[in-house]
Design a protein around this motif. Structure first.
Motif, PDB file in Angstrom:
ATOM      1  N   PRO A 144      31.263  58.746  16.099  1.00 35.14           N
ATOM      2  CA  PRO A 144      32.309  59.757  16.284  1.00 35.14           C
ATOM      3  C   PRO A 144      32.216  60.834  15.206  1.00 35.14           C
ATOM      4  O   PRO A 144      32.067  60.529  14.028  1.00 35.14           O
ATOM      5  N   PHE A 145      32.314  62.079  15.607  1.00 35.02           N
ATOM      6  CA  PHE A 145      32.101  63.176  14.660  1.00 35.02           C
ATOM      7  C   PHE A 145      33.135  63.178  13.539  1.00 35.02           C
ATOM      8  O   PHE A 145      32.825  63.518  12.397  1.00 35.02           O
ATOM      9  N   ASN A 146      34.364  62.782  13.834  1.00 32.49           N
ATOM     10  CA  ASN A 146      35.426  62.928  12.835  1.00 32.49           C
ATOM     11  C   ASN A 146      35.452  61.801  11.813  1.00 32.49           C
ATOM     12  O   ASN A 146      36.132  61.911  10.792  1.00 32.49           O
ATOM     13  N   LEU A 147      34.705  60.724  12.055  1.00 29.20           N
ATOM     14  CA  LEU A 147      34.730  59.578  11.146  1.00 29.20           C
ATOM     15  C   LEU A 147      33.521  59.524  10.225  1.00 29.20           C
ATOM     16  O   LEU A 147      33.418  58.608   9.407  1.00 29.20           O
ATOM     17  N   THR A 148      32.619  60.472  10.345  1.00 25.72           N
ATOM     18  CA  THR A 148      31.428  60.478   9.503  1.00 25.72           C
ATOM     19  C   THR A 148      31.412  61.742   8.649  1.00 25.72           C
ATOM     20  O   THR A 148      31.884  62.801   9.064  1.00 25.72           O
ATOM     21  N   ALA A 149      30.852  61.613   7.453  1.00 28.44           N
ATOM     22  CA  ALA A 149      30.690  62.791   6.607  1.00 28.44           C
ATOM     23  C   ALA A 149      29.766  63.800   7.286  1.00 28.44           C
ATOM     24  O   ALA A 149      29.966  65.017   7.178  1.00 28.44           O
ATOM     25  N   LEU A 150      28.750  63.308   7.993  1.00 27.63           N
ATOM     26  CA  LEU A 150      27.849  64.209   8.716  1.00 27.63           C
ATOM     27  C   LEU A 150      28.625  65.064   9.708  1.00 27.63           C
ATOM     28  O   LEU A 150      28.474  66.290   9.756  1.00 27.63           O
ATOM     29  N   GLY A 151      29.457  64.413  10.511  1.00 24.53           N
ATOM     30  CA  GLY A 151      30.217  65.131  11.522  1.00 24.53           C
ATOM     31  C   GLY A 151      31.218  66.099  10.926  1.00 24.53           C
ATOM     32  O   GLY A 151      31.407  67.214  11.430  1.00 24.53           O
ATOM     33  N   ARG A 152      31.862  65.693   9.861  1.00 22.63           N
ATOM     34  CA  ARG A 152      32.842  66.576   9.215  1.00 22.63           C
ATOM     35  C   ARG A 152      32.165  67.792   8.600  1.00 22.63           C
ATOM     36  O   ARG A 152      32.704  68.903   8.651  1.00 22.63           O
ATOM     37  N   ALA A 153      30.992  67.572   8.009  1.00 26.12           N
ATOM     38  CA  ALA A 153      30.269  68.690   7.400  1.00 26.12           C
ATOM     39  C   ALA A 153      29.887  69.723   8.452  1.00 26.12           C
ATOM     40  O   ALA A 153      29.895  70.931   8.180  1.00 26.12           O
ATOM     41  N   PRO A 176      39.590  50.285   6.116  1.00 30.18           N
ATOM     42  CA  PRO A 176      40.897  50.196   5.455  1.00 30.18           C
ATOM     43  C   PRO A 176      41.497  51.553   5.116  1.00 30.18           C
ATOM     44  O   PRO A 176      42.708  51.667   4.962  1.00 30.18           O
ATOM     45  N   ASN A 177      40.664  52.584   4.999  1.00 30.86           N
ATOM     46  CA  ASN A 177      41.171  53.924   4.691  1.00 30.86           C
ATOM     47  C   ASN A 177      41.137  54.843   5.902  1.00 30.86           C
ATOM     48  O   ASN A 177      41.097  56.064   5.763  1.00 30.86           O
ATOM     49  N   ALA A 178      41.157  54.260   7.089  1.00 34.24           N
ATOM     50  CA  ALA A 178      41.097  55.058   8.308  1.00 34.24           C
ATOM     51  C   ALA A 178      42.206  56.103   8.320  1.00 34.24           C
ATOM     52  O   ALA A 178      43.363  55.784   8.025  1.00 34.24           O
ATOM     53  N   PRO A 179      41.871  57.363   8.623  1.00 35.85           N
ATOM     54  CA  PRO A 179      42.888  58.420   8.606  1.00 35.85           C
ATOM     55  C   PRO A 179      43.958  58.183   9.662  1.00 35.85           C
ATOM     56  O   PRO A 179      43.671  57.768  10.774  1.00 35.85           O
ATOM     57  N   GLY A 181      46.468  60.614  10.125  1.00 34.10           N
ATOM     58  CA  GLY A 181      46.935  61.913  10.582  1.00 34.10           C
ATOM     59  C   GLY A 181      46.192  62.350  11.822  1.00 34.10           C
ATOM     60  O   GLY A 181      45.151  61.815  12.175  1.00 34.10           O
ATOM     61  N   GLY A 182      46.709  63.339  12.495  1.00 36.10           N
ATOM     62  CA  GLY A 182      46.077  63.854  13.690  1.00 36.10           C
ATOM     63  C   GLY A 182      45.399  65.176  13.453  1.00 36.10           C
ATOM     64  O   GLY A 182      44.721  65.383  12.439  1.00 36.10           O
ATOM     65  N   ARG A 183      45.608  66.089  14.362  1.00 29.57           N
ATOM     66  CA  ARG A 183      44.954  67.397  14.345  1.00 29.57           C
ATOM     67  C   ARG A 183      45.186  68.145  13.035  1.00 29.57           C
ATOM     68  O   ARG A 183      44.250  68.642  12.416  1.00 29.57           O
ATOM     69  N   LYS A 184      46.449  68.228  12.600  1.00 29.71           N
ATOM     70  CA  LYS A 184      46.783  68.996  11.408  1.00 29.71           C
ATOM     71  C   LYS A 184      46.085  68.441  10.176  1.00 29.71           C
ATOM     72  O   LYS A 184      45.529  69.193   9.363  1.00 29.71           O
ATOM     73  N   ALA A 185      46.097  67.107  10.024  1.00 26.19           N
ATOM     74  CA  ALA A 185      45.459  66.476   8.870  1.00 26.19           C
ATOM     75  C   ALA A 185      43.953  66.702   8.895  1.00 26.19           C
ATOM     76  O   ALA A 185      43.323  66.929   7.857  1.00 26.19           O
ATOM     77  N   PHE A 186      43.358  66.651  10.099  1.00 29.41           N
ATOM     78  CA  PHE A 186      41.910  66.832  10.188  1.00 29.41           C
ATOM     79  C   PHE A 186      41.515  68.265   9.858  1.00 29.41           C
ATOM     80  O   PHE A 186      40.509  68.503   9.191  1.00 29.41           O
ATOM     81  N   LEU A 187      42.304  69.231  10.304  1.00 29.44           N
ATOM     82  CA  LEU A 187      42.019  70.626   9.973  1.00 29.44           C
ATOM     83  C   LEU A 187      42.122  70.866   8.471  1.00 29.44           C
ATOM     84  O   LEU A 187      41.335  71.631   7.895  1.00 29.44           O
TER      85      LEU A 187
END
Length: 273
Positions: A144-153, A176-179, A181-187
């Protein structure tokens, strides 16, 4: 939501959508699936599911093992052949092979190259490190793009119209540190990536694993992919995380140059500290 929005959510070709759903579940399954199990997990009528898998078998994308009256289905490597050809055509996997190896050896951690494909990151190259312990990362791996540093970059530098469809596909993490937050936190997280020039993920996708990644850019200045380092969370201390980020930012700058990205098109980031 109006009728046009609802219509936009429906696939243009339901038959193709169902076939791809079956194929994706076959690939993602950890074991062979009976036709009944496949129909249940995909929520596709049994007769339709049977027609799809028989067609996949005829085209070489699936095969079956017969045990008594039961047929167990699994995918073949034909998809891998198509993906490998695509990667060879893009030639990204070879653009910095030796430098990825040098960075992996320096850090003692594997270095990966990933590209965005839909709402997933596909690993297209890996510089592994010697040793008994090997991470479950390999060329062709999908995450998943949002759970990897690669995808976030990568996501941090997408155009707004490219990013918007992804924001409804945020996958929950298992670490254990799964985010939460939703859309706002990800942005907000993506804004941090743009400020620093690299992304981090610390035990969010899965426990005990962390990673850091930086983006690289193509000839048009558009983000083309990312390079990342994966390690055990206990090993990626703040100092080692900074060392990894420094090495990745330097390497992605060179990769961008090799891909023809003008220096003035590269984003400006604060120094790694």
């Amino acid at each position: 939501m109006d009728d046009r929005s609802k219509a936009g959510d429906r696939p243009a070709s339901p038959g193709v959508d169902r076939a791809l759903t079956v194929l994706e579940h076959l690939v993602e399954a950890e074991e062979e699936l009976t036709l009944t199990a496949l129909a249940k997990v995909t929520n596709i009528p049994l007769a339709t599911c049977a027609s799809i898998v028989y067609t996949l078998e005829q085209r070489g994308y699936a095969t079956r093992r017969v045990v008594g009256r039961s047929h167990f289905w699994r995918p073949t490597l034909r998809l891998y052949g198509l993906a490998s050809q695509l990667v060879r055509d893009a030639d990204l996997s070879r653009v910095a092979t030796s430098e990825m190896r040098m960075l992996a050896d320096k850090l003692g951690m594997p270095v990966h190259m990933g590209v965005l494909d839909g709402h997933s990151v596909v690993y297209v190259a890996k510089a592994a490190t010697p040793g008994f312990v090997q991470f479950d990362t390999y060329s062709g791996k999908i995450a998943p793009f949002n759970l990897t540093a690669l995808g976030r970059a990568i996501a941090a530098y997408l155009d707004p119209d490219e990013l918007e469809p992804l924001l409804s596909r945020l996958t929950p993490g298992r670490g254990p540190n799964a985010p939460k937050g939703g859309r706002k936190a990800f942005l907000s997280l993506l804004e941090d990536v743009r400020q620093h020039g690299y992304a981090m993920e610390e035990e969010e996708e899965q426990a005990e694993i962390s990673c850091v990644a930086a983006p690289f850019f193509g000839i048009d200045g558009h983000v083309a992919g990312a390079l990342g380092v994966t390690g055990f969370a206990r090993d990626l201390t703040p100092d080692r995380m900074r060392d990894a980020a420094t090495g990745l930012v330097g390497l992605t700058t060179e990769v961008s140059r090799r891909l023809g990205c003008p220096a003035e098109s590269l984003p400006r980031a604060v120094p790694v500290s």
